[in-house]
Every structure is written in C-alpha cells, then in structure tokens.
Scaffold this active site. Sequence first.
Site, short mmCIF file in Angstrom:
data_model
loop_
_atom_site.label_atom_id
_atom_site.label_comp_id
_atom_site.label_asym_id
_atom_site.label_seq_id
_atom_site.Cartn_x
_atom_site.Cartn_y
_atom_site.Cartn_z
N SER A 50 0.83 -1.21 0.00
CA SER A 50 0.00 0.00 0.00
C SER A 50 0.86 1.25 0.00
O SER A 50 0.55 2.24 -0.70
CB SER A 50 -0.92 -0.01 1.22
OG SER A 50 -1.69 1.17 1.29
N PHE A 60 2.33 2.14 -3.54
CA PHE A 60 1.38 2.71 -4.50
C PHE A 60 0.88 4.09 -4.06
O PHE A 60 0.57 4.93 -4.90
CB PHE A 60 0.21 1.75 -4.71
CG PHE A 60 0.55 0.62 -5.63
CD1 PHE A 60 0.49 0.80 -7.01
CD2 PHE A 60 0.97 -0.60 -5.14
CE1 PHE A 60 0.81 -0.23 -7.87
CE2 PHE A 60 1.30 -1.63 -6.00
CZ PHE A 60 1.22 -1.46 -7.36
N HIS A 61 0.80 4.34 -2.76
CA HIS A 61 0.50 5.70 -2.31
C HIS A 61 1.59 6.67 -2.73
O HIS A 61 1.31 7.80 -3.15
CB HIS A 61 0.33 5.73 -0.79
CG HIS A 61 -1.04 5.34 -0.32
ND1 HIS A 61 -1.46 4.05 -0.21
CD2 HIS A 61 -2.10 6.10 0.06
CE1 HIS A 61 -2.70 4.00 0.22
NE2 HIS A 61 -3.12 5.24 0.39
N GLU A 62 2.84 6.23 -2.62
CA GLU A 62 3.94 7.09 -3.02
C GLU A 62 3.93 7.35 -4.53
O GLU A 62 4.18 8.47 -4.99
CB GLU A 62 5.26 6.44 -2.62
CG GLU A 62 6.50 7.27 -2.92
CD GLU A 62 6.59 8.53 -2.07
OE1 GLU A 62 7.25 9.48 -2.52
OE2 GLU A 62 5.99 8.56 -0.98
N LEU A 63 3.61 6.32 -5.32
CA LEU A 63 3.55 6.50 -6.77
C LEU A 63 2.47 7.50 -7.17
O LEU A 63 2.67 8.34 -8.05
CB LEU A 63 3.29 5.15 -7.45
CG LEU A 63 4.47 4.19 -7.56
CD1 LEU A 63 4.02 2.88 -8.18
CD2 LEU A 63 5.61 4.79 -8.36
#
Length: 483
Positions: A406, A409-412
């Site tokens: 998680s 993908f939050h960073e992306l």
Amino acid sequence: MEILDCGGVTVPTENGGSDLDTLRHRKPRSDSPAASPSDDNNDAQGTANLAGENEIRDSGGGRGDVRYTYRPSVPAHRRVRESPLSSDAIFKQSHAGLFNLCVVVLVAVNSRLIIENLMKYGWLIRTDFWFSSTSLRDWPLFMCCLSLSIFPLAAFTVEKLVLQKCISEPVAIFLHVIITMTEVLYPVYVTLRCDSAFLSGVTLMLLTCIVWLKLVSYAHTNYDIRTLANSADKANPEVSYYVSLKSLAYFMLAPTLCYQPSYPRSSCIRKGWVARQFAKLVIFTGFMGFIIEQYINPIVRNSKHPLKGDLLYGIERVLKLSVPNLYVWLCMFYCFFHLWLNILAELLCFGDREFYKDWWNAKSVGDYWRMWNMPVHKWMVRHVYFPCLRMNIPKVPAIIIAFLVSAVFHELCIAVPCRLFKLWAFLGIMFQVPLVFITNYLQERFGSMVGNMIFWFTFCIFGQPMCVLLYYHDLMNRKGTMS
C-alpha cells in the site's frame, strides 16, 4: 361511566364518585429496575400524560368541565434510568438533533471564514495548477491512458494460451509478471518525461494503479481456479476454468478490484438517481477545489516549511492547515467512494456496493484501514495477506507486507505527478503499522472511546492531511511560488 388512568387509579366522572378504595388498597409498584413490561408501558403512558396533560372532556353531561387522568398520587419515579448524555446511554439513542446543530454551526462558522477570506485575499481561483495552460502538453498522458487497455488484452491472451495448453504454468506466470511490471513502469516514464499538469498526472497514476491491481487479481484468481479444477483430491464440479473476454471487459470497468467470473447484479438503472448523484459530484468537486485554492494556497505561500525552523511555528502551521486539509480529504472520500463508485455501479448494474463501512466509528487505526476503502481491503486480504499466511509467513510480517504494498502505491500516486520523491507518503503509511498495534492495545485496555479519539487525532493532524500538506508545500517550494 368510569375511565381508568395510566397509573391504575379510577377517575371520577359525571356518573359517580371516585373509587378511592382502589387507591387505598392498590399494591405499591416496585422501584427496582426489574419492573415488568406492563409497568414500563404504564410508565411511558404516565409520562406522556404528565407532559401533554391528556384531557377528558365531558360531552354528555353538559357541564363542559375538564378532568385530568394524571393524579398527584400516581408515582412519577418508577425505575432506575440514566441521563441521556451519560456514558452508558449516549450511544443507545438517536442524535439527529445534535447532528443538525453541528451542520448549522459549521455552515455559520465557515460562511464567516469564506467571507473573511474573500475580503482579505479576493478571488484566488486559478487553473494552471490543475489544468495545462497549453493543452498539447497533456496529450502524451491522455494517449498513455488509452494505451493501458493493451495490458488487459495481453493478460487475456496469456490465459487463453494456458487454456489451450499452448504454454505451461511457469511460462504463464512469467508473462503475467512482465505484463504487470510494464503496465506500471510505462506510465511512470511518460509522466516524468512530460511537463504535464498535476491533475493529469494524478489521474494517470491512479488509473495505472487500478489497472495493475485488477491485472494481478485476474491472473491470481485464474491461477487458483485452474489449481482447483485440476486438483484430483479436491475436485469440485462447480469449479470450472474458462476464459471469457466479456467477463474481463466487465471486470475492468466494474467498481471492484477482485476478479470473479460473475458478480451480483441489480435489476435496472435508475436514471434520475444517477443524474442527482452526478450533480452532487460536480458540486462537491468544485467545493474541494475552492478550499484548496482559497485556503490552502494562501496559508502555504505565507508560511515556512512545517518541518523547518521554529517548532512552535511549525505546529501552528500544521494546526492551521489541518482543518482545510481535513475538509478536502472528506470531500474527496465522499466524491469518489460514495458518489462516483455508486454512479459507476448503477450504470453497470453492479450489485455489491459496499465500497466503505462506518470508518468514522473506528476504534483503532487497524479498524480504519479495514473499513474506509473496501475495494483495496478486499484485494489486500485476498491477494496479499492470506497468501502470505498460506506460505507460513507469521501474521505480523504479513501485515507489514500488506502495508508495504500500500505504501509503494500511495507514493507512486503522489510523488510521480509532483515529481518529488520525498517518501512522505511511503513513510506515512508505514508509520501506521506501529499505530495499529498501539491503538489496538489502548482500545482493549481503556475501551472504544479512547481508541476512537486517538484515531481521529491522528487522522486529522498526523495522518493523510499531514502527508498531503508536506507534498503540497514541497511542490510549491520547488516551483518557486512561495515567499
């Protein structure tokens, strides 16, 4: 004629005197909490008579006098009861009136703040941050969005080849890994290479993450179906492996991240309901943009970085920005998880619409992560957490792995459109892991109220609003727009 009052006392009427012997010889009622149901009904009726003064008007005798059924001798206190706002009774009743009061107070307070802000800064709405001033520079991202449909077709081709025994299972797994990795890296490369607007980059990265999660679910689910269908000791006639392009196309459009050959469906499309929800979506999206432009931008431009300089100054800036950040996040949640996903489900007749649970009642940080985003939570449980447990990975490392996926993908979704790799989102998500165990302990030790209050404190200040604030401040500082 005699009329029996709520307390069991016979009230005199025009046809005769009062039956005082009934009052003298009546057994006293018990004041204990274990009163009978009839006592509770009489108590409720007696209270109603006391408040509303239930009247009996004489229409036959011609005297026109008024007599009351609630006599002074009727007991007014019959059982043990708590005050409505006591800790034992506060969650056992409706608070609709208090909710309306909060709405009125919020409207009044925020209306004053809006007027004060407009008088101080004027109209600050601008579109160059959200949309490109030159529309041609967003075309590469738009074309990249359209090209993402190639990857589901590639995954379908792999599954078709496996069904026809043209490739082996290890080859199919390798091809699915290549497809999913390419699906992520290709949009990241396009976004970083093109000088596009922020909103275009966020839209592309969100769509990229959604397609990646769907592709993983599609490949993993089909692999599990093949395993069950080919297993001799676990043969199930209801499990059959087949590949359908129609089911894949529906899955890619449906508001879910977990693939299955068929879904529960609703009977019809309510066109009027869809129109009303779409109007709400437009209104709340505009309100969210208004808060960002009119409140967050002026505060950020007139402040230093919250993690640089004086500590008290940084705390004051964070607290000042926490409220508008919270409003923006709540608007985002309502627009996406309630309005948009329900609109999409209605148009596709998708039946299971549990896109979120009552996360605002979360007793711990772990409860919040299990309830606020049900599509991602179901995907994590189905394709990360339980597969880790089946591989004999302990529970705590399995939780850490789920949070790690998680966090990436939050960073992306934030760092790539902003072109800032500060890892604020990644660290913010991973910081939730110790908070999960801490709030679980506090909730078990002190009760649900303490856990819920700690959740709201971390959510409003040190949670996602804080992470969004840091990225936004760094983005403005990078563009040289801050003083």
